[in-house]
Design an enzyme around this catalytic site. Structure first.
Site: not given
Ligand code: MEV
Length: 439
Positions: A85, A280, A296, A393
């Site tokens: 990513e 995430k 792992d 991003h």
């Molecule tokens: C993207 O991979 C992760 C985010 O969505 C985490 C978040 O929203 O805190 C930017």
């Protein structure tokens, strides 16, 4: 329609490739070349990778990056990260630099106990089962001597075995709930070997236990397996500074930033939809280090998310506060990691990653990984509560779009300059690229 194939695993690698190509890529002469382009010229290295799994046909690359400037417990680390990513490594590096100038990260391991269970059915008198367990518990441990000697010498081993009655939840269901200290090993093989031996001894001793009736002697072992839920293998990492030191972004006052940041964490604590995305983002950092260091990530993911839901509702792994002018941000999570055994001894890049981290113990690696998660969350929340994430991003995404279009270095520079400070919209990038080419 595809026909089933028998004995696929017995084919040579070339035969497997030939089957895949003939079955799925009849009209694509590039498929075989592509598969083979990823083979390594170094035969020994290729063979090593081939043998990690069954039915290998090629290699699958992930970028291996590094995030420097992580100050953890007053020691400087360059953290290896394997991830596809875009912007994760950049975000980690930025957060590391930010906290480097503000005292760095503090991390501590709170506990390191791992768990495994023998799940079995018992049809009979519960008191007799308790008596039986008390009588044979020393033998359960004795019979694992061959497995545990080395681990014990190093200070680890079996910590305890408990008999648990689960019959309220499932008729006749009991467990041997076992705890372990596996030191620098993740310990899956060690734990599973001990559990299988416990099950064997338990079953055979039941068969000759004179107080048991014939029915009671027939203990039915369903399975023996470690648990990836490790709520007693916990690490905590933290950063803190004066609120006024949160002064890097000229567009937002430090107090406003601190308050918005704390609110963002509080939202993730009470709102599962947000908590999942919040966590995430944390796992972006955690998984990348876990992968680079040959651990792992599925085990870690499963354990971490179960921990995040331990109170009955899925919640944030991080916490934040502002008290008496001090901003504090911390994470607490379970991590069962190893720095010896498994892939750590086998994969040359994993060895290199661990050497870069100056051969950490499992405890040190737990701290580094927790910090990577905290840093990633800091970077994400910082963007989300100020500029929004798309700016950063899309900057990385721009390069991906340009690479897909086959842009030259010159074209990339010109288009990147054009989008500097602007929102990157896919169709606009494509249009500009074609206009440039046409001119
Ligand atoms: C993207 O991979 C992760 C985010 O969505 C985490 C978040 O929203 O805190 C930017």
């Amino acid at each position: 329609m595809i026909k089933p194939i028998k004995g696929f695993s017995k084919l040579t690698k070339n035969e497997k490739v030939a089957w895949v190509v003939a079955t799925f890529f009849k009209d694509n002469s590039n498929a075989e070349a592509l598969i083979k382009r990823y083979w390594n010229d170094d035969d020994a290295l290729q063979q090593l990778h081939d043998e990690f799994i069954e039915n290998t046909i090629t290699n699958y690359y992930l970028p291996f990056g590094v995030a420097p400037n992580f100050l953890i417990n007053d020691r400087l680390y360059t953290v290896p990260m394997a991830i596809e990513e875009s912007s994760v490594v950049a975000a980690a590096s930025k957060a590391a630099k930010f906290w480097l100038d503000r005292g760095g990260f503090k991390a501590e391991v709170i506990s390191t106990t791992k768990v495994g269970q023998v799940h079995f059915m018992y049809y009979g008198d519960k008191d007799k089962l308790q008596e039986f367990f008390a009588a044979i518990k020393p033998k359960l441990i004795e019979d694992t001597a061959a497995i545990t000697t080395n681990m014990k010498k190093r200070g680890g081993g079996i910590l305890d075995i408990k008999l648990i009655d689960k019959t309220k939840a499932l008729d006749n269901y009991f467990q041997l709930h076992c705890s372990f200290e596996t030191l620098d090993a993740m310990g899956a093989n060690f734990i599973n070997s001990c559990l299988e031996q416990f099950a064997k001894t338990f079953k055979s001793e039941a068969q000759i236990y004179s107080s048991f009736s014939e029915k009671e002697k027939k203990v039915d072992v369903i399975m023996s397996i470690l648990s990836n839920y490790v709520p007693e293998c916990i690490v905590r990492a933290e950063v803190s500074c004066l609120v006024e030191e949160l002064n890097e972004d000229k567009n937002i006052a430090p107090e406003e930033f601190a308050n918005k940041f704390v609110k963002a964490v509080e939202i993730a604590q009470i709102e599962p939809y947000r908590a999942v995305t919040h966590n995430k983002g944390i796992m972006n950092g955690i998984d990348a280090v876990i992968l680079a260091t040959g651990n792992d990530f599925r085990a870690v993911e499963a354990g971490v998310h179960a921990y995040a839901a331990r109170a009955g509702q899925y919640s944030s792994l991080t916490h934040a506060s502002v008290e008496n002018g001090v901003f504090k941000f911390w994470i607490e999570l379970p991590l069962a990691l190893g720095t010896v055994g498994g892939l750590t001894n086998l994969h040359p890049l994993v060895k290199l990653a661990l050497e870069m981290l100056e051969k950490p113990s499992a405890k040190e690696l737990m701290q580094i990984v927790a910090v990577a998660g905290l840093a990633q969350n800091f970077a994400a929340l910082r963007s989300l509560t100020t500029t929004g994430i798309q700016k950063g991003h899309m900057k990385m995404h721009l390069m991906n779009i340009l690479n897909q279009l086959g842009a030259t270095t010159n074209e990339k520079d010109m288009i990147a300059n054009h989008f500097e400070g602007k929102t990157v919209i896919h169709s606009e990038v494509v249009n500009m690229f074609h206009q440039l080419r046409a001119s």
